[in-house]
Every structure is written in structure tokens, then in C-alpha cells.
Design a protein around this motif. Structure first.
Motif, mmCIF file in Angstrom:
data_model
loop_
_atom_site.group_PDB
_atom_site.id
_atom_site.type_symbol
_atom_site.label_atom_id
_atom_site.label_comp_id
_atom_site.label_asym_id
_atom_site.label_seq_id
_atom_site.Cartn_x
_atom_site.Cartn_y
_atom_site.Cartn_z
ATOM 1 N N PRO A 1 -5.129 5.921 5.856
ATOM 2 C CA PRO A 1 -4.853 7.174 6.611
ATOM 3 C C PRO A 1 -6.256 7.684 7.279
ATOM 4 C CG PRO A 1 -3.627 7.343 4.766
ATOM 5 C CD PRO A 1 -4.645 6.206 4.614
ATOM 6 N N GLU A 2 -7.408 7.780 6.411
ATOM 7 C CA GLU A 2 -8.763 8.364 6.876
ATOM 8 C C GLU A 2 -9.129 7.600 8.007
ATOM 9 O OE1 GLU A 2 -9.331 5.718 3.494
ATOM 10 O OE2 GLU A 2 -8.046 7.159 3.978
ATOM 11 N N ASP B 1 1.086 -1.366 0.198
ATOM 12 C CA ASP B 1 -0.073 0.060 -0.114
ATOM 13 C C ASP B 1 0.774 1.203 0.058
ATOM 14 O OD1 ASP B 1 -1.670 2.205 0.885
ATOM 15 O OD2 ASP B 1 -2.918 0.595 1.556
ATOM 16 N N ARG B 2 0.664 2.126 -1.060
ATOM 17 C CA ARG B 2 1.711 3.199 -0.994
ATOM 18 C C ARG B 2 1.272 4.397 -0.366
ATOM 19 N NH1 ARG B 2 5.285 2.333 -5.255
ATOM 20 N NH2 ARG B 2 4.636 0.806 -6.694
ATOM 21 N N THR B 3 0.090 4.470 0.321
ATOM 22 C CA THR B 3 -0.437 5.528 1.045
ATOM 23 C C THR B 3 0.283 5.763 2.391
ATOM 24 O OG1 THR B 3 -2.207 4.297 2.071
ATOM 25 C CG2 THR B 3 -2.650 5.434 0.207
ATOM 26 N N ALA B 4 0.058 6.715 3.135
ATOM 27 C CA ALA B 4 0.782 6.986 4.438
ATOM 28 C C ALA B 4 0.150 6.236 5.347
ATOM 29 C CB ALA B 4 0.850 8.728 4.779
ATOM 30 N N ARG C 1 -9.337 4.548 14.570
ATOM 31 C CA ARG C 1 -8.576 3.596 15.084
ATOM 32 C C ARG C 1 -7.793 3.720 16.296
ATOM 33 N NH1 ARG C 1 -8.088 -1.416 12.176
ATOM 34 N NH2 ARG C 1 -9.729 -1.654 10.837
ATOM 35 N N LEU C 2 -7.106 4.885 16.216
ATOM 36 C CA LEU C 2 -6.369 5.230 17.517
ATOM 37 C C LEU C 2 -7.167 5.714 18.858
ATOM 38 C CD1 LEU C 2 -3.694 7.988 16.184
ATOM 39 C CD2 LEU C 2 -3.199 5.728 17.066
ATOM 40 N N HIS C 3 -8.432 6.168 18.441
ATOM 41 C CA HIS C 3 -9.440 6.461 19.498
ATOM 42 C C HIS C 3 -9.581 5.208 20.205
ATOM 43 C CE1 HIS C 3 -12.534 8.202 21.763
ATOM 44 N NE2 HIS C 3 -13.249 7.241 21.433
ATOM 45 N N ALA C 4 -9.861 4.042 19.279
ATOM 46 C CA ALA C 4 -10.341 2.689 19.925
ATOM 47 C C ALA C 4 -9.192 2.102 20.645
ATOM 48 C CB ALA C 4 -11.064 1.759 18.789
ATOM 49 N N VAL C 5 -7.801 2.214 20.026
ATOM 50 C CA VAL C 5 -6.611 1.667 20.672
ATOM 51 C C VAL C 5 -6.593 2.407 22.054
ATOM 52 C CG1 VAL C 5 -4.236 1.626 20.498
ATOM 53 C CG2 VAL C 5 -5.808 1.040 18.627
#
Length: 400
Positions: free
Chosen positions: A169-170, A87-90, A175-179
Motif C-alpha cells: 500500500p505504501e 499477501d494479506r495487506t490491502a 506507482r499510480l503516478h507513474a502509471v
């Protein structure tokens, strides 16, 4: 049985071994079975032959063989093609200098399809490397319940088609909130066990801090992750003083000289660096409250007006019963126990069996030398399953 060093190696390497197997496109539950079989093999071979010079390589190699054998023996299970296109996205993994696979596993364990209870159990298994028995003990649930949560989580991930792959990225903020939520829940459970004869489970608190450290290294400029790590470090810094011979020691009586000053300094620095970066979130505010407590030379020097203001900010950002309780306690310190009791009234009406609310009310009544304090302390003691809390509250009732 294994020695502590071997167990530490296993728990450190399990996420990486799982990640290596997951890259084959195999369901997490099948990878986890292969890893468990490999750990059993290591338990037999390592004590006899010595720990390999490259434990991770050994575990991945043996686990891969076990997985291939299992796939070959199950003709009904279709082979999945090996994913080769990048995957080439950030992506998440590109945010980590040393590509820590445990972070990818953490994000997978906090998949939006999972309930919080299932995500916590799966995180402890796949990222923390805990056994089902250890998970059950830490979360204070029967072993069968812990096993069901892990099994249900893996089945849910399979049904959702979840794969070990970069998060777009979107999707990363959600996901960070859940983590963060899962890690905070693991830490708070371990730092204040709701039942049993002990107060703190170091396995849970240490794992939560260790994994949050990795998360912070992955997203060092995320202020809420820094706030969460600071909060954990500040609470953990006084862990050794919270209990004395099995007896709970309230904050006002703790030996502040025995608090971990270096850990407090690091947490305060994390917080100072995070606060100017953008919107202040609930973990930063909770850490700020903990920092005010931690940096006061004595309990009498606590800046209660500042704590009250922080709680009021927290009520606007992330209102909850726990925050309302903290705000009421702070108000009682600033304006007196009568004001605190008035602030507690709606919370007590809404949560009549919450022993923490009743205990806070009892403390305020005690300050006012009101005879109802003893009754409230006994009521709170009867409603908690924590033996140290029961003992503390019953002693308070006898003195009130």
C-alpha cells in the motif's frame, strides 16, 4: 493474417495470459516469449478449427506448455518455486472487483527501475497486446528501437528482481503516478503524432483509453485517475472533426455538432465527481480546461478568463513548457495578442526550435496584421515533421 475479431480477443487476453504465467515466478521476458509462440500457434489453428469457446483458457494452457518445454530445454535456467502465500495487506488486486490481471501487469510495466520510454514500450506490448511493429509505428521510432526498448525493459525487470505480485500500500501512490504518466504519454502521442502523414493513431488512443478505464474501475475514488480518464474522453470526443481530407482543422473551425456529446457528458460528470475529493492535480486541471472548450456552444462563447485561471493554477501545480504555452495563448484571448506575445518571449527564447511556440506567435502576429506572421508560419512549418501540420502552416503563411 487474422480477422479483426480474433485480434481483439488476443489483445484483450494477452495481459491475463502473461499474468497466469508470471504467477509461476518466471521472468517476464520468458513468459512473453511463450505467449508470442502461443499466438503464432493460434494464428494457425483458430482459422482452421474455429475460435475456442474459452479463448483465455486455451491460450493459458498452450502458453503454459510452451513455457514448461522451454524451461526443461534450458538446463542453465534454475526453476523458481511457485508462489503460494497470499499477501494479506490491502493490495492493488483487492481493489479490483473482477481481479483484472491487466492492472497488475500495468503496475509491473511501470516499475520505478524503468525509464519512461521503456515503460511505455513495455506497457504497449504486455498490456496493450501490440506487436513490435505496431509499437514502433505508434511511437514513431524504428522497429529495432522499439524492440530494444522492450528487451531492455524486460532485462531491467529481471535485474531488479521484479515479480508479478501485489504492490504494498505504501508504494501504490508512487506507482499510480507513474502509471498515469505512461498512459497519458501514450494517449498524447497517439492523438497528435509528431511526424508522418496522419494526425491520430487510433490504436494508441483507443488502447490508452481502454487501459485507463480499467485503472479507474480499480481505483474509482482516485481523483487524478478520474481526471486523466476525463481528459482523454474530452480530447477524443472531437477527434473526428480535427482532420478533413488530410487537412488540419483548427479548434475554431471544427464542427461542434459532430463532437461526441455523450462522451463529453460522461467526462464532465467524472470531473465533477473527482474535483471535491481532495487536492486538485494536473490531470484534473487539464481536464477542466478541456471541458471548458468542449462545453462552449461555439468558439466565440469560450470562457477564456476561466481557462486562463485554470492554466495559472496548473503552472503552480505542474509547470512545463506546454502549460506556459497554453497560458500565453489564453492570455492573448483575454487581454489581446500583444499581451500574448509578451508572455511568449521567455518561452521562445528558451525553446527557439519548438514549432508550436513559433506557430502560436505566428497566429498572434497574424491577428495584429503584422508582416512577420508569414515568416513565423514558414519557420514553424520547417521545424515540424508532421505533414498535415506542415501543410496547414504553409497555407497560413500564404494567407498572412
Amino acid at each position: 493474417m487474422t480477422d479483426g475479431g480474433t485480434e481483439d480477443v488476443w489483445r484483450r487476453e494477452v495481459p491475463h495470459v502473461l499474468a497466469a504465467l508470471q504467477r509461476r515466478g518466471v521472468a517476464l521476458e520468458d513468459c512473453e516469449d511463450a505467449v508470442q509462440e502461443t499466438l503464432l500457434a493460434a494464428a494457425v489453428q483458430w482459422p482452421r478449427e474455429g475460435m475456442p469457446t474459452n479463448p483465455r483458457g486455451w491460450l493459458i494452457r498452450v502458453a503454459s506448455r510452451r513455457l514448461i518445454d522451454a524451461q526443461r530445454s534450458d538446463a542453465a535456467r534454475p526453476r523458481r518455486e511457485l508462489q503460494t502465500e497470499q499477501d494479506r495487506t490491502a493490495t492493488w488486486s483487492q481493489r479490483v472487483d473482477d481481479h483484472d490481471d491487466s492492472l497488475q501487469m500495468l503496475v509491473l510495466c511501470c516499475h520505478p527501475a524503468l525509464t519512461t520510454a521503456s515503460a511505455v514500450a513495455l506497457t504497449l506490448r504486455a498490456v496493450g497486446g501490440l506487436t513490435t511493429r505496431q509499437i514502433a509505428a505508434g511511437l514513431l521510432v524504428p522497429e529495432s528501437t522499439a524492440a530494444q526498448r522492450v528487451s531492455r525493459a524486460k532485462a531491467t525487470l529481471r535485474s531488479a528482481g521484479a515479480r508479478f505480485e501485489p504492490v504494498p500500500p505504501e508504494q501504490l501512490p508512487a506507482r499510480l503516478h507513474a502509471v498515469r504518466h505512461v498512459l497519458h504519454l501514450i494517449f498524447t502521442t497517439g492523438s497528435s503524432l509528431p511526424s508522418g502523414s496522419t494526425v491520430i493513431d487510433r490504436t494508441l488512443t483507443d488502447d490508452a483509453i481502454r487501459i485507463t478505464e480499467r485503472l479507474h474501475r480499480a481505483v474509482p475514488r482516485d481523483p487524478e485517475t478520474a481526471g486523466l480518464l476525463a481528459l482523454m474522453l474530452l480530447v477524443d470526443a472531437r477527434a473526428a472533426t480535427r482532420v478533413n481530407d488530410g487537412r488540419l482543422v483548427p479548434l475554431a473551425e471544427q464542427d461542434r455538432a459532430a463532437w461526441d456529446a455523450a462522451q463529453i457528458d460522461r467526462a464532465v460528470l467524472l470531473l465533477e465527481e473527482a474535483l471535491p475529493r481532495g487536492r486538485v492535480g494536473p490531470f484534473q486541471l487539464q481536464a477542466a480546461i478541456a471541458a471548458v472548450h468542449a462545453t462552449a456552444a461555439a468558439f466565440a462563447d469560450t470562457d477564456w478568463p476561466q481557462i486562463l485561471e485554470l492554466y495559472r493554477m496548473l503552472l503552480t501545480v505542474a509547470p512545463s513548457a506546454a502549460v506556459e504555452l497554453g497560458a500565453a495563448i489564453a492570455l492573448s484571448e483575454v487581454e489581446g495578442p500583444e499581451a500574448g506575445l509578451a508572455a511568449l518571449e521567455p518561452l521562445a527564447a528558451a525553446r527557439p526550435r519548438d514549432h508550436r511556440v513559433i506557430a502560436a506567435r505566428a497566429h498572434m502576429l497574424e491577428t495584429l496584421a503584422r508582416p512577420e506572421a508569414a515568416v513565423a508560419f514558414r519557420q514553424a512549418a520547417a521545424l515540424t515533421d508532421s505533414i498535415p501540420e506542415q501543410n496547414y502552416l504553409n497555407v497560413k503563411a500564404g494567407h498572412a
